[in-house]
Design a protein around this motif. Structure first.
Motif, mmCIF file in Angstrom:
data_model
loop_
_atom_site.group_PDB
_atom_site.id
_atom_site.type_symbol
_atom_site.label_atom_id
_atom_site.label_comp_id
_atom_site.label_asym_id
_atom_site.label_seq_id
_atom_site.Cartn_x
_atom_site.Cartn_y
_atom_site.Cartn_z
ATOM 1 N N TRP A 65 0.833 -1.214 0.000
ATOM 2 C CA TRP A 65 0.000 0.000 0.000
ATOM 3 C C TRP A 65 0.863 1.258 0.000
ATOM 4 N N GLN A 66 2.006 1.212 0.656
ATOM 5 C CA GLN A 66 2.929 2.358 0.612
ATOM 6 C C GLN A 66 3.416 2.576 -0.813
ATOM 7 N N TRP A 67 3.769 1.492 -1.481
ATOM 8 C CA TRP A 67 4.209 1.593 -2.877
ATOM 9 C C TRP A 67 3.096 2.193 -3.740
ATOM 10 N N LEU A 68 1.864 1.725 -3.532
ATOM 11 C CA LEU A 68 0.744 2.210 -4.330
ATOM 12 C C LEU A 68 0.473 3.689 -4.079
ATOM 13 N N GLU A 69 0.607 4.120 -2.838
ATOM 14 C CA GLU A 69 0.424 5.541 -2.517
ATOM 15 C C GLU A 69 1.467 6.403 -3.209
ATOM 16 N N GLU A 112 11.018 -0.540 -17.244
ATOM 17 C CA GLU A 112 11.700 -1.446 -16.321
ATOM 18 C C GLU A 112 11.948 -0.827 -14.953
ATOM 19 N N ASP A 113 11.917 0.501 -14.847
ATOM 20 C CA ASP A 113 12.121 1.148 -13.552
ATOM 21 C C ASP A 113 10.808 1.620 -12.917
ATOM 22 N N GLN A 114 9.671 1.244 -13.531
ATOM 23 C CA GLN A 114 8.354 1.588 -12.977
ATOM 24 C C GLN A 114 8.074 0.707 -11.766
ATOM 25 N N SER A 130 13.024 -3.584 -12.156
ATOM 26 C CA SER A 130 13.826 -3.418 -10.945
ATOM 27 C C SER A 130 13.035 -3.051 -9.695
ATOM 28 N N LYS A 131 11.761 -2.694 -9.837
ATOM 29 C CA LYS A 131 10.966 -2.261 -8.686
ATOM 30 C C LYS A 131 9.652 -3.034 -8.646
#
Length: 115
Positions: free
Chosen positions: A27-31, A72-74, A99-100
């Motif tokens: 959820w932190q990533w999505l925010e 690729e870095d998204q 990579s993420k």
């Protein structure tokens, strides 16, 4: 990679499963703007999914991510029913150069951790 291994070992020995941490982190990533991908089957997706999720079955994850135009870095968060297929999807994406990528675990796990 070493950091992830050490975190897993700490969680294992402290009695706290890694599964308890992956959904809140997702959820932190999505925010922060990560793309949300449901890697289950179409039938599972139609029965319910997280708002804003794009369906790409895990067997098609690399081609599907490329078709979506993901770089690729998204930052990408993947989830499934239990975390197993999303773990496979994470590995496939990483092997393809993404990579993420974060494994959010299972749908229910993600729903319970939703802020």
């Amino acid at each position: 990679m070493l950091k992830r291994i050490l975190l897993s070992l700490c969680c294992l020995f402290s009695g706290v499963g890694l599964a308890n941490q992956r959904a809140p982190e997702a959820w932190q990533w999505l925010e922060q703007g990560a793309v949300l991908i449901d890697v289950r089957t179409l039938e599972e997706f139609q029965q319910g999914h997280l708002e804003g999720a794009t369906l790409i079955p895990y067997q098609q994850i690399v081609a599907g991510a490329q078709q979506l135009g993901l770089k690729e870095d998204q930052a990408v968060v993947v989830y499934c029913r239990s975390g197993r297929r999303s773990g496979i999807a994470q590995q496939l994406l990483e092997q393809a150069g993404f990579s993420k990528v974060h494994n959010g675990g299972g749908l229910q796990e993600m729903q319970l951790a939703q802020p």
